[in-house]
Design a protein around this motif. Structure first.
Motif, PDB file in Angstrom:
ATOM      1  N   VAL A  66       0.860  -1.179   0.000  1.00 30.56           N
ATOM      2  CA  VAL A  66       0.000   0.000   0.000  1.00 30.56           C
ATOM      3  C   VAL A  66       0.899   1.231   0.000  1.00 30.56           C
ATOM      4  O   VAL A  66       2.103   1.149   0.215  1.00 30.56           O
ATOM      5  CB  VAL A  66      -0.942   0.028   1.223  1.00 30.56           C
ATOM      6  N   GLY A  67       0.314   2.379  -0.234  1.00 28.52           N
ATOM      7  CA  GLY A  67       1.078   3.610  -0.265  1.00 28.52           C
ATOM      8  C   GLY A  67       1.267   4.213   1.114  1.00 28.52           C
ATOM      9  O   GLY A  67       0.547   3.889   2.064  1.00 28.52           O
ATOM     10  N   ASP A  68       2.243   5.089   1.204  1.00 33.49           N
ATOM     11  CA  ASP A  68       2.464   5.847   2.440  1.00 33.49           C
ATOM     12  C   ASP A  68       1.547   7.069   2.404  1.00 33.49           C
ATOM     13  O   ASP A  68       1.984   8.216   2.350  1.00 33.49           O
ATOM     14  CB  ASP A  68       3.946   6.256   2.545  1.00 33.49           C
ATOM     15  N   PRO A  73      -3.002   2.935   5.718  1.00 30.06           N
ATOM     16  CA  PRO A  73      -3.430   2.402   7.019  1.00 30.06           C
ATOM     17  C   PRO A  73      -4.886   1.949   7.023  1.00 30.06           C
ATOM     18  O   PRO A  73      -5.240   0.949   7.650  1.00 30.06           O
ATOM     19  CB  PRO A  73      -3.220   3.592   7.965  1.00 30.06           C
ATOM     20  N   TRP A  74      -5.743   2.668   6.324  1.00 33.72           N
ATOM     21  CA  TRP A  74      -7.159   2.294   6.256  1.00 33.72           C
ATOM     22  C   TRP A  74      -7.329   0.940   5.576  1.00 33.72           C
ATOM     23  O   TRP A  74      -8.103   0.090   6.044  1.00 33.72           O
ATOM     24  CB  TRP A  74      -7.942   3.367   5.510  1.00 33.72           C
ATOM     25  N   SER A  75      -6.588   0.698   4.485  1.00 34.48           N
ATOM     26  CA  SER A  75      -6.672  -0.587   3.788  1.00 34.48           C
ATOM     27  C   SER A  75      -6.192  -1.720   4.671  1.00 34.48           C
ATOM     28  O   SER A  75      -6.778  -2.816   4.692  1.00 34.48           O
ATOM     29  CB  SER A  75      -5.834  -0.533   2.503  1.00 34.48           C
ATOM     30  N   ARG A  76      -5.119  -1.474   5.419  1.00 32.04           N
ATOM     31  CA  ARG A  76      -4.626  -2.480   6.364  1.00 32.04           C
ATOM     32  C   ARG A  76      -5.689  -2.802   7.425  1.00 32.04           C
ATOM     33  O   ARG A  76      -5.914  -3.965   7.769  1.00 32.04           O
ATOM     34  CB  ARG A  76      -3.360  -1.972   7.053  1.00 32.04           C
ATOM     35  N   ALA A  92       4.940   1.208   0.096  1.00 34.60           N
ATOM     36  CA  ALA A  92       5.665   1.456  -1.147  1.00 34.60           C
ATOM     37  C   ALA A  92       5.714   2.957  -1.412  1.00 34.60           C
ATOM     38  O   ALA A  92       4.885   3.721  -0.913  1.00 34.60           O
ATOM     39  CB  ALA A  92       4.990   0.749  -2.317  1.00 34.60           C
ATOM     40  N   GLU A  93       6.698   3.371  -2.196  1.00 39.45           N
ATOM     41  CA  GLU A  93       6.815   4.786  -2.567  1.00 39.45           C
ATOM     42  C   GLU A  93       5.939   5.060  -3.783  1.00 39.45           C
ATOM     43  O   GLU A  93       6.413   5.420  -4.862  1.00 39.45           O
ATOM     44  CB  GLU A  93       8.274   5.128  -2.837  1.00 39.45           C
ATOM     45  N   ALA A  94       4.647   4.852  -3.598  1.00 38.32           N
ATOM     46  CA  ALA A  94       3.643   5.071  -4.636  1.00 38.32           C
ATOM     47  C   ALA A  94       2.292   5.147  -3.945  1.00 38.32           C
ATOM     48  O   ALA A  94       2.140   4.661  -2.821  1.00 38.32           O
ATOM     49  CB  ALA A  94       3.656   3.927  -5.650  1.00 38.32           C
TER      50      ALA A  94
END
Length: 284
Positions: A66-68, A73-76, A92-94
């Protein structure tokens, strides 16, 4: 494996945030359709399959990225709430992946996927074991899926969606392919695959072994709200049933029942009961 065992399943796949617009009818090319209602829900074929497998009773861990950003965090949290081990979900840096979805009054859909962080999955720390069944999809780079197939020593199921040309080594290595009718037509190399399950929507599903139909199950009646997560739920239920020792026809039947339950919910990750609950819902 005993019928009441809880199989260990690893899902290597996409994690998205779904922005779903519910409209009376889907637009034609170049057309604007108004009057929609927008809903933000957790999605991604990989995350959908992981959440479904966990809720159906498997011990599931997810490998993805997931992205930063706020969506990461919501997806996690959404996966963790479904009972999925998220220790393999990395930053990931995306941007976190996004799917833009239109759903009409009949439940049919159009989807545009922006993969973002899903294109940066790292398998180096996956530590896959032979007793784990792996499910993956083609919302990842094909080279990632091919590397996964070469590295995993155990059972491998590939939901070959979206359709694309597959390298021969992936076709030969995969224990089970799962595709819908349209994908099967676009991927002739699967027509003689070892074991390929084809879904036909309301008409059910069939298993082909070396190109010959060897099992079939009828579809289940459902009040359709959205078909977005139905294929993912079917994949999770099918692999779980097979790993629990169900025969091919029974596995197809229970997977069709779970898929039918999925279309009656607007979420891509519906709140399923355990798999055995759907054994009593096999009637047409």
């Amino acid at each position: 494996m005993t019928p009441d065992a809880a199989p260990r399943i690893v899902v290597v796949g996409s994690i998205n945030v779904d922005y779903t617009a519910h409209v009376e009818r889907l637009p034609a090319a170049g057309e604007t359709v108004g009057g929609g209602t927008l809903v933000r829900i957790a999605g991604g074929k990989g995350a959908n399959q992981a959440a479904a497998a966990a809720r159906l009773g498997a011990a599931v861990r997810m490998i993805g990225a997931v992205g930063d950003d706020a969506d990461g965090p919501w997806s996690r949290q959404q996966l963790q709430a479904a009972g999925v081990d998220i220790s393999g979900v990395l930053d990931a840096e995306a941007p976190t992946g996004v799917a833009l979805i239109g759903v009409d009054a009949r439940g049919e859909n159009q989807i545009i996927v922006c993969p973002g962080a899903n294109w940066h999955i790292d398998l180096s720390g996956a530590a896959l074991s032979a007793d784990e069944a792996v499910i993956t999809q083609l919302e990842l780079p094909l080279e990632t899926v091919t590397a996964l197939a070469a590295a995993h020593p155990g059972y491998l199921a590939v939901n070959a969606s979206p359709a694309q040309l597959l390298p021969p080594e992936l076709v030969e290595r995969t224990d089970l392919f799962i595709v819908n009718e349209s994908e099967y037509a676009l991927m002739p190399q699967l027509h003689h695959g070892r074991r390929v399950v084809v879904t036909y929507g309301a008409a059910g599903a069939a298993l082909f072994t070396d190109g010959v139909e060897t099992a079939r199950a009828a579809g289940r009646k459902a009040d359709v709200v959205s078909t977005v997560g139905a294929g993912d739920a079917f994949c999770a239920a099918l692999v779980l049933a097979l790993r629990r020792g169900f025969d091919d026809r029974s596995a197809l039947e229970v997977a069709c029942a779970v898929g039918a339950a999925a279309v009656e919910h607007e979420a891509s990750q519906p709140p399923f009961e355990v798999l055995d609950a759907y054994l009593e819902k096999e009637g047409p």
